[in-house]
Scaffold this active site. Structure first.
Site, PDB file in Angstrom:
ATOM      1  N   HIS A  60      44.141  36.889   9.015  1.00 20.38           N
ATOM      2  CA  HIS A  60      44.930  36.242   9.385  1.00 20.38           C
ATOM      3  C   HIS A  60      45.399  35.256   8.751  1.00 20.38           C
ATOM      4  O   HIS A  60      46.608  34.711   8.591  1.00 20.38           O
ATOM      5  CB  HIS A  60      44.720  35.171  11.021  1.00 20.38           C
ATOM      6  CG  HIS A  60      44.749  36.395  12.026  1.00 20.38           C
ATOM      7  ND1 HIS A  60      43.115  35.799  12.479  1.00 20.38           N
ATOM      8  CD2 HIS A  60      45.333  36.702  12.536  1.00 20.38           C
ATOM      9  CE1 HIS A  60      43.834  36.939  14.388  1.00 20.38           C
ATOM     10  NE2 HIS A  60      44.306  36.955  13.995  1.00 20.38           N
ATOM     11  N   ASP A 154      52.279  41.386  13.197  1.00 24.34           N
ATOM     12  CA  ASP A 154      50.863  40.899  13.657  1.00 24.34           C
ATOM     13  C   ASP A 154      50.426  42.193  14.541  1.00 24.34           C
ATOM     14  O   ASP A 154      50.537  41.571  16.154  1.00 24.34           O
ATOM     15  CB  ASP A 154      50.680  39.733  13.901  1.00 24.34           C
ATOM     16  CG  ASP A 154      48.884  39.686  14.387  1.00 24.34           C
ATOM     17  OD1 ASP A 154      48.407  40.923  13.901  1.00 24.34           O
ATOM     18  OD2 ASP A 154      48.734  38.611  14.892  1.00 24.34           O
ATOM     19  N   GLY A 155      51.018  43.649  14.494  1.00 27.16           N
ATOM     20  CA  GLY A 155      50.882  44.941  15.026  1.00 27.16           C
ATOM     21  C   GLY A 155      49.203  45.164  15.355  1.00 27.16           C
ATOM     22  O   GLY A 155      48.472  44.975  14.265  1.00 27.16           O
ATOM     23  N   PRO A 161      51.618  50.581  22.163  1.00 28.02           N
ATOM     24  CA  PRO A 161      52.377  49.883  22.541  1.00 28.02           C
ATOM     25  C   PRO A 161      53.250  49.385  21.076  1.00 28.02           C
ATOM     26  O   PRO A 161      54.349  48.557  20.455  1.00 28.02           O
ATOM     27  CB  PRO A 161      52.078  48.049  23.341  1.00 28.02           C
ATOM     28  CG  PRO A 161      50.824  48.803  23.127  1.00 28.02           C
ATOM     29  CD  PRO A 161      50.288  49.303  22.674  1.00 28.02           C
TER      30      PRO A 161
END
Lengths: 276, 276
Positions: A60, A154-155, A161
């Site tokens: 992150h 940020d997948g 999806p």
């Protein structure tokens, strides 16, 4: 109990857990949160570990701060994905940020994380955060040009999806909605565990952005040995950072700092050759 | 079949294998070589993965080249451990090296690797290599002072036969046998998977060497996310490298190069604070 994920039926990575904290199924994927001994609460989507209470700061911090410290004026930030709230938390550490729009396709992921995985607590309460429940691909297609100073993708892996978040068409719209001197960043998978996928992402980004700079670093929970995050601009050097902005945020961080910004861009001899 | 190792009963790392290539038991440990899909042939000692045909270059390049490029005159090299031959192979890429003494405690590891794990082929045939079958701790205790320009400790985890390779007494003898401007390097475990062990090793090294500089990087096969190798000197800066020596060896390498030498020494914000 052991929770395990398997990569290409060749490598397996497992975490011992004391219990299942949450289990659900949305229209998009299965969602589970486990109480693990090594990393505390861990989120898995379709059986793939995404993030956890401990060890999540590498990922992150790296997806947020290099872009935010390289953008000349990071006032308007767009986060596509990131339903766990960890990326928004890092973005909102910067007082320059006036608004952070988070577009998450899966409301159940956000709900489960808000309740059971306290990564983004401060972010969820921050009045600068606007949460949009919807498809990130559609969102950037419809967003006005030059409307964001920083765009963060940020997948999860490019199956299910998140598949559309790795397409050249999507990247073109990201480039269009990005302000002239803005910075785009996407997680770009592991150059060690899946070199071909990493290179494929680099090729697609290079087809769209004049300047493409991958950063590498560790990311626990993925069993991948090394992860990457790729910075893209319309021409500016993403390794030129606002040192005072970085210095201000550093005391709050556990991984990223000024010197790591450039050190993370030093790739292996092999990657240098492959990327030319 | 899946070959798995477990860390502290909390994290599990597994490789799918098509067959067992070799299995044996020495006086020191069990030895196995598997044919894995991800990394080719992989060596496990007492069930812990050590090295493999593919992915081993990160570790072996990092344990050899930073020390060899930082030492002013790396003519006499000592390798403690390293029975797979990978470290000796990297050391012997440098034409400055006049002799490389490899001290391995377990003859059966060397035998199994020479036969079934072709990492060190060129090294085993190099007339500059002298193989000593014996205990590395005893070897350095008895070796003359200042008799090596580079000392490399390439042992397994500090349990079983490698335990003595992490003791302060052993480090003192390594310091003594090291020439005044020489460079010592040891693998120093993972600051992510086992931070306490990493810090403990740093403390012991600092008790012996005036200058202690850990480098970090990926090391597949360990499921650890990040590995470390620590350079120590009697005072010289191990980040000052002989650029022409590095430039000469770079075209042969897949990971290490000049810029990575310094970039690898840039630690996380947290490690910087912990190490002061």
């Amino acid at each position: 109990m052991w929770c395990e994920e398997t990569f290409a039926d060749r490598v397996r990575y497992g975490l011992r857990a004391s219990r299942v904290v949450y289990e659900g199924r949305s229209a998009y994927q299965t969602i589970a949160i486990y109480e693990t001994l090594q990393y505390g609460r861990v989120l898995a989507l379709d059986g793939v570990f995404q993030t956890g209470e401990r060890g999540e700061h590498f990922y992150h911090e790296m997806i947020a701060h290099p872009a935010l410290c390289a953008a000349p004026s990071p006032e308007r930030v767009l986060v596509i994905g990131g339903g766990d709230g960890g990326t928004a938390r890092e973005v909102l550490r910067h007082p320059e940020v006036r608004s952070c729009v988070l577009v998450e396709i899966d409301g159940l992921v956000m709900e489960a994380c808000r309740e059971h995985l306290p990564l983004g607590r401060a972010a969820w309460r921050d009045p600068r955060l606007e949460v949009v429940l919807g498809d990130g691909v559609a969102y950037v297609r419809e967003a006005p040009s030059s409307s964001f100073d920083v765009v963060i993708v940020d997948g999860s892996d490019p199956v299910g999806p998140s598949e559309g978040l790795f397409g050249e068409g999507f990247y073109r719209h990201c480039s269009r909605v990005l302000a002239g001197r803005g910075v785009f960043v996407t997680q770009s998978e592991s150059p060690i565990l899946d070199l071909e996928l990493f290179l494929d992402i680099q090729r697609r980004l290079r087809a769209v952005f004049p300047r493409v700079t991958p950063l590498v670093g560790p990311a626990p929970l993925y069993g991948a040995e090394q992860w990457s995050w790729t910075l893209c601009t319309h021409g500016g050097d993403p390794l030129e950072l606002d040192v005072s902005r970085a210095a201000r945020v550093e005391p709050l961080l556990r991984y990223y700092h000024r010197d790591l910004h450039r050190a993370s861009a030093v790739l292996s001899a092999e990657l240098r050759r492959l990327l030319g």
